[in-house]
Design a protein around this motif. Sequence first.
Motif, PDB file in Angstrom:
ATOM      1  N   HIS A 181       0.823  -1.212   0.000  1.00 31.41           N
ATOM      2  CA  HIS A 181       0.000   0.000   0.000  1.00 31.41           C
ATOM      3  C   HIS A 181       0.857   1.262   0.000  1.00 31.41           C
ATOM      4  O   HIS A 181       0.578   2.220   0.702  1.00 31.41           O
ATOM      5  N   SER A 182       1.949   1.233  -0.760  1.00 30.24           N
ATOM      6  CA  SER A 182       2.730   2.463  -0.924  1.00 30.24           C
ATOM      7  C   SER A 182       3.581   2.359  -2.177  1.00 30.24           C
ATOM      8  O   SER A 182       4.222   1.337  -2.423  1.00 30.24           O
ATOM      9  N   GLY A 183       3.533   3.424  -2.989  1.00 30.90           N
ATOM     10  CA  GLY A 183       4.415   3.542  -4.140  1.00 30.90           C
ATOM     11  C   GLY A 183       4.531   2.282  -4.975  1.00 30.90           C
ATOM     12  O   GLY A 183       3.524   1.704  -5.400  1.00 30.90           O
ATOM     13  N   GLU A 184       5.776   1.858  -5.183  1.00 32.44           N
ATOM     14  CA  GLU A 184       6.011   0.733  -6.094  1.00 32.44           C
ATOM     15  C   GLU A 184       5.547  -0.622  -5.541  1.00 32.44           C
ATOM     16  O   GLU A 184       5.523  -1.601  -6.275  1.00 32.44           O
ATOM     17  N   THR A 185       5.154  -0.676  -4.260  1.00 31.45           N
ATOM     18  CA  THR A 185       4.611  -1.952  -3.757  1.00 31.45           C
ATOM     19  C   THR A 185       3.167  -2.165  -4.212  1.00 31.45           C
ATOM     20  O   THR A 185       2.610  -3.240  -4.029  1.00 31.45           O
ATOM     21  N   ILE A 186       2.562  -1.138  -4.795  1.00 32.72           N
ATOM     22  CA  ILE A 186       1.189  -1.234  -5.306  1.00 32.72           C
ATOM     23  C   ILE A 186       1.239  -1.762  -6.743  1.00 32.72           C
ATOM     24  O   ILE A 186       1.872  -1.152  -7.601  1.00 32.72           O
ATOM     25  N   VAL A 187       0.580  -2.882  -6.990  1.00 32.57           N
ATOM     26  CA  VAL A 187       0.639  -3.511  -8.320  1.00 32.57           C
ATOM     27  C   VAL A 187      -0.772  -3.657  -8.898  1.00 32.57           C
ATOM     28  O   VAL A 187      -1.516  -4.586  -8.549  1.00 32.57           O
ATOM     29  N   PRO A 188      -1.183  -2.740  -9.781  1.00 30.54           N
ATOM     30  CA  PRO A 188      -2.480  -2.893 -10.439  1.00 30.54           C
ATOM     31  C   PRO A 188      -2.385  -3.932 -11.564  1.00 30.54           C
ATOM     32  O   PRO A 188      -1.456  -3.889 -12.365  1.00 30.54           O
ATOM     33  N   LEU A 189      -3.335  -4.852 -11.575  1.00 29.86           N
ATOM     34  CA  LEU A 189      -3.331  -5.910 -12.612  1.00 29.86           C
ATOM     35  C   LEU A 189      -4.387  -5.568 -13.666  1.00 29.86           C
ATOM     36  O   LEU A 189      -5.520  -6.053 -13.625  1.00 29.86           O
ATOM     37  N   PHE A 190      -3.994  -4.726 -14.618  1.00 33.30           N
ATOM     38  CA  PHE A 190      -4.949  -4.290 -15.636  1.00 33.30           C
ATOM     39  C   PHE A 190      -5.346  -5.429 -16.576  1.00 33.30           C
ATOM     40  O   PHE A 190      -6.388  -5.366 -17.218  1.00 33.30           O
ATOM     41  N   SER A 191      -4.528  -6.481 -16.633  1.00 34.03           N
ATOM     42  CA  SER A 191      -4.877  -7.633 -17.477  1.00 34.03           C
ATOM     43  C   SER A 191      -6.032  -8.433 -16.887  1.00 34.03           C
ATOM     44  O   SER A 191      -6.622  -9.277 -17.556  1.00 34.03           O
ATOM     45  N   LYS A 192      -6.357  -8.162 -15.604  1.00 35.13           N
ATOM     46  CA  LYS A 192      -7.398  -8.934 -14.914  1.00 35.13           C
ATOM     47  C   LYS A 192      -8.664  -8.126 -14.676  1.00 35.13           C
ATOM     48  O   LYS A 192      -9.537  -8.549 -13.915  1.00 35.13           O
ATOM     49  N   VAL A 193      -8.742  -6.941 -15.307  1.00 32.62           N
ATOM     50  CA  VAL A 193      -9.927  -6.110 -15.099  1.00 32.62           C
ATOM     51  C   VAL A 193     -11.162  -6.817 -15.658  1.00 32.62           C
ATOM     52  O   VAL A 193     -11.117  -7.444 -16.706  1.00 32.62           O
ATOM     53  N   SER A 194     -12.269  -6.710 -14.904  1.00 30.39           N
ATOM     54  CA  SER A 194     -13.524  -7.323 -15.350  1.00 30.39           C
ATOM     55  C   SER A 194     -14.647  -6.280 -15.258  1.00 30.39           C
ATOM     56  O   SER A 194     -14.796  -5.632 -14.225  1.00 30.39           O
ATOM     57  N   PRO A 195     -15.446  -6.093 -16.328  1.00 32.34           N
ATOM     58  CA  PRO A 195     -15.234  -6.624 -17.676  1.00 32.34           C
ATOM     59  C   PRO A 195     -13.947  -6.072 -18.278  1.00 32.34           C
ATOM     60  O   PRO A 195     -13.535  -4.977 -17.933  1.00 32.34           O
ATOM     61  N   SER A 196     -13.323  -6.859 -19.153  1.00 35.11           N
ATOM     62  CA  SER A 196     -11.969  -6.554 -19.614  1.00 35.11           C
ATOM     63  C   SER A 196     -11.916  -5.227 -20.382  1.00 35.11           C
ATOM     64  O   SER A 196     -12.862  -4.845 -21.072  1.00 35.11           O
ATOM     65  N   VAL A 197     -10.798  -4.541 -20.213  1.00 34.74           N
ATOM     66  CA  VAL A 197     -10.565  -3.287 -20.931  1.00 34.74           C
ATOM     67  C   VAL A 197      -9.183  -3.363 -21.577  1.00 34.74           C
ATOM     68  O   VAL A 197      -8.339  -4.147 -21.165  1.00 34.74           O
ATOM     69  N   THR A 198      -8.997  -2.548 -22.578  1.00 33.91           N
ATOM     70  CA  THR A 198      -7.680  -2.476 -23.221  1.00 33.91           C
ATOM     71  C   THR A 198      -7.046  -1.140 -22.868  1.00 33.91           C
ATOM     72  O   THR A 198      -7.615  -0.077 -23.143  1.00 33.91           O
TER      73      THR A 198
END
Length: 331
Positions: free
Chosen positions: A179-196
């Motif tokens: 929960h800070s800076g680079e330790t936060i990892v958003p997984l955009f490949s797993k968004v539902s419903p999927s987005v590009t």
Amino acid sequence: MVKAVVAGAAGGIGQPLSLLLKLSPLVDELALYDVVNTPGVAADLSHISSPAKTTGYLPPNDGAKAAFKDADIIVIPAGIPRKPGMTRDDLFNINAGIVKGLIEVAADVAPNAFILVISNPVNSTVPISAEVLKAKGVFNAQRLFGVTTLDIVRAETFVAEIAGNSNPQELVVPVIGGHSGETIVPLFSKVSPSVTIPDDKYDALVNRVQFGGDEVVKAKEGLGSATLSMAYAGYRFAEKLLKAAKGAKGLVEPTYVYLPGIPGGKEIAEKTGVDFFSVPVELGPNGAEKAIDILGDITEKEKTLLEAAIKGLKGNIQKGVDFAHNPPQKL
């Protein structure tokens, strides 16, 4: 009867968080604790025509114990903001000490409560909390949560802007790690419903999720940080947990937990090499019912982000554990 406690209720996060909890039909009793002003905040909120009975407590006469006693859920946004001339270590030592003291009280008078830690740095304050609870013999990993929901809320908002989605809450955007800076990892490949996400916008979007707090500090011209959005995020997680505790099914939210103590978590801990980590967690009557492993088929970019996150988390976690066992001597 559900008793909810806000520890740090007079602060910038605590007041709006207390307001939201007062409005919740899931809360019957709301106890507010802080070192100043809580009777006034409680009196103000008590005029709102919702069912929750609201009381404010201060440190004298064992106020913390009275506030926490037999609580079902304790939300901790307590702490101080960084002041001019203060180092990060100064800030860490003060806030870590505040959290440690509050958890000691909770362990004594509300050992079965769900504990939601908002106080930064969450990557370290949750391990501190776990060590204190272990020392008191009441640690239950399924009931201790680091609230990382603000990262998810931001990710939903920012992805919706790019995807042209008018309602960000319709998106599920997993955010893992810390929960800070680079330790936060958003997984955009797993968004539902999927987005590009267009390649030329990917890095900036990741950065915005990781460092969104800086936007708010800048916009407030150094006079504050993300208090209102954090209060909403804390409430959103608390509400979801209370619904799950009452039997609602299928409620999942990423949260920073002690993986080895949660069903499904041991395997994720072995895979990441860290014991504390935020992953989607299925919530239920026992709290964290199941940690969900979504690391299986992440993209190469996400793997790179994950490696950086794990490296940062290892140091943050160790710092928390060390503090719990050897807190700095007060002068």
